[in-house]
Design an enzyme around this catalytic site. Sequence first.
Site, mmCIF file in Angstrom:
data_model
loop_
_atom_site.group_PDB
_atom_site.id
_atom_site.type_symbol
_atom_site.label_atom_id
_atom_site.label_comp_id
_atom_site.label_asym_id
_atom_site.label_seq_id
_atom_site.Cartn_x
_atom_site.Cartn_y
_atom_site.Cartn_z
ATOM 1 N N ASN A 1 0.850 -1.199 0.000
ATOM 2 C CA ASN A 1 0.000 0.000 0.000
ATOM 3 C C ASN A 1 0.885 1.249 0.000
ATOM 4 O OD1 ASN A 1 -1.536 2.211 0.800
ATOM 5 N ND2 ASN A 1 -2.856 1.007 2.155
ATOM 6 N N ASP B 1 -0.950 -4.110 10.950
ATOM 7 C CA ASP B 1 -2.321 -4.367 10.555
ATOM 8 C C ASP B 1 -3.126 -3.246 11.184
ATOM 9 O OD1 ASP B 1 -4.239 -5.722 9.102
ATOM 10 O OD2 ASP B 1 -4.998 -6.724 10.879
ATOM 11 N N TYR C 1 -10.716 4.975 4.661
ATOM 12 C CA TYR C 1 -11.893 5.625 5.251
ATOM 13 C C TYR C 1 -11.631 7.078 5.656
ATOM 14 C CZ TYR C 1 -13.488 0.756 5.628
ATOM 15 O OH TYR C 1 -13.861 -0.541 5.347
ATOM 16 N N ASP C 2 -10.480 7.635 5.292
ATOM 17 C CA ASP C 2 -10.135 9.006 5.709
ATOM 18 C C ASP C 2 -11.234 10.037 5.430
ATOM 19 O OD1 ASP C 2 -7.725 8.272 6.789
ATOM 20 O OD2 ASP C 2 -6.515 8.913 5.081
HETATM 21 P P1 IMP Z 1 -4.559 -3.578 6.015
HETATM 22 O O1 IMP Z 1 -3.827 -3.211 4.788
HETATM 23 O O2 IMP Z 1 -4.967 -4.988 6.126
HETATM 24 O O3 IMP Z 1 -3.906 -3.052 7.275
HETATM 25 O O4 IMP Z 1 -5.962 -2.858 5.849
HETATM 26 C C1 IMP Z 1 -6.243 -1.753 6.503
HETATM 27 C C2 IMP Z 1 -7.512 -1.161 5.964
HETATM 28 O O5 IMP Z 1 -8.036 -0.365 7.023
HETATM 29 C C3 IMP Z 1 -7.248 -0.204 4.795
HETATM 30 O O6 IMP Z 1 -7.439 -0.811 3.555
HETATM 31 C C4 IMP Z 1 -8.267 0.882 5.054
HETATM 32 O O7 IMP Z 1 -9.507 0.489 4.549
HETATM 33 C C5 IMP Z 1 -8.354 0.921 6.583
HETATM 34 N N1 IMP Z 1 -7.351 1.864 7.130
HETATM 35 C C6 IMP Z 1 -6.220 1.582 7.837
HETATM 36 N N2 IMP Z 1 -5.533 2.706 8.132
HETATM 37 C C7 IMP Z 1 -6.229 3.703 7.582
HETATM 38 C C8 IMP Z 1 -5.995 5.119 7.513
HETATM 39 O O8 IMP Z 1 -4.989 5.675 7.984
HETATM 40 N N3 IMP Z 1 -6.940 5.819 6.867
HETATM 41 C C9 IMP Z 1 -8.041 5.258 6.317
HETATM 42 N N4 IMP Z 1 -8.291 3.964 6.315
HETATM 43 C C10 IMP Z 1 -7.391 3.177 6.953
#
Ligand code: IMP
Length: 207
Positions: A14, A73, A165-166
């Site tokens: 990401n 995570d 979701y920002d």
């Molecule tokens: P991960 O890549 O499995 O950690 O997924 C985390 C998911 O949570 C992301 O795809 C977003 O949908 C949400 N998320 C995590 N951190 C943020 C943030 O800083 N801003 C907005 N959404 C977030």
Amino acid sequence: MSYNMKEILIATTNPGKIIEIQSCLGEEIKLLSLKDFASIKEIEEDGKTFEENARKKALGYAKSSQCLTLADDSGLEIDALNGAPGVNSARFSGPKLKDEERTLIDHRNITKVIKLIENVPQEKRTARFVCCMCLASPEKIIIESTGTLEGIIINNEVGTNGFGYDPIFFVPSMKKTVAQLTQNEKNSISHRGKAIRALKEKMKYLL
Ligand code: IMP
């Protein structure tokens, strides 16, 4: 076995997260990304908690890359939805899509959240972003840290910065959504910023 603490694999593809982590860790640490290890096998995030997933990814990718690895995570917990989307934040509206389709899935996830809480009054729209980080060598977990950011979920998207979701996460102390914050403002208050700074503090003793 000792490892070079100045070079760390960040176990994510990401780009939003990589930028945030690099700007918090500083330039003295060189970050490698999963894209630097083309044939590395993807590790499934099937844990029940953010901690479990961060540990699994950090140890798994450290073993396959033989590098010190930092995994996180993170996700959104909405009180009115009993903590959902939680560990399913990235896949809330359907399976995770390819990196190029991230904006599309972010939009679908937001639409689903707005629909689910449309009748929830303002005072019950409390939520938090949570980030758990884990730094591991191929042999063991070295450091863990957690950060949170409290806010309110709003009914429409405001702002164009950030990711996920920002645009619907309003931070009362800033009177803005996270998507209206600059990168530096976000880093100074975000769950990820707090988790990285806590981790960096603990790393000082190992560097
Ligand atoms: P991960 O890549 O499995 O950690 O997924 C985390 C998911 O949570 C992301 O795809 C977003 O949908 C949400 N998320 C995590 N951190 C943020 C943030 O800083 N801003 C907005 N959404 C977030």
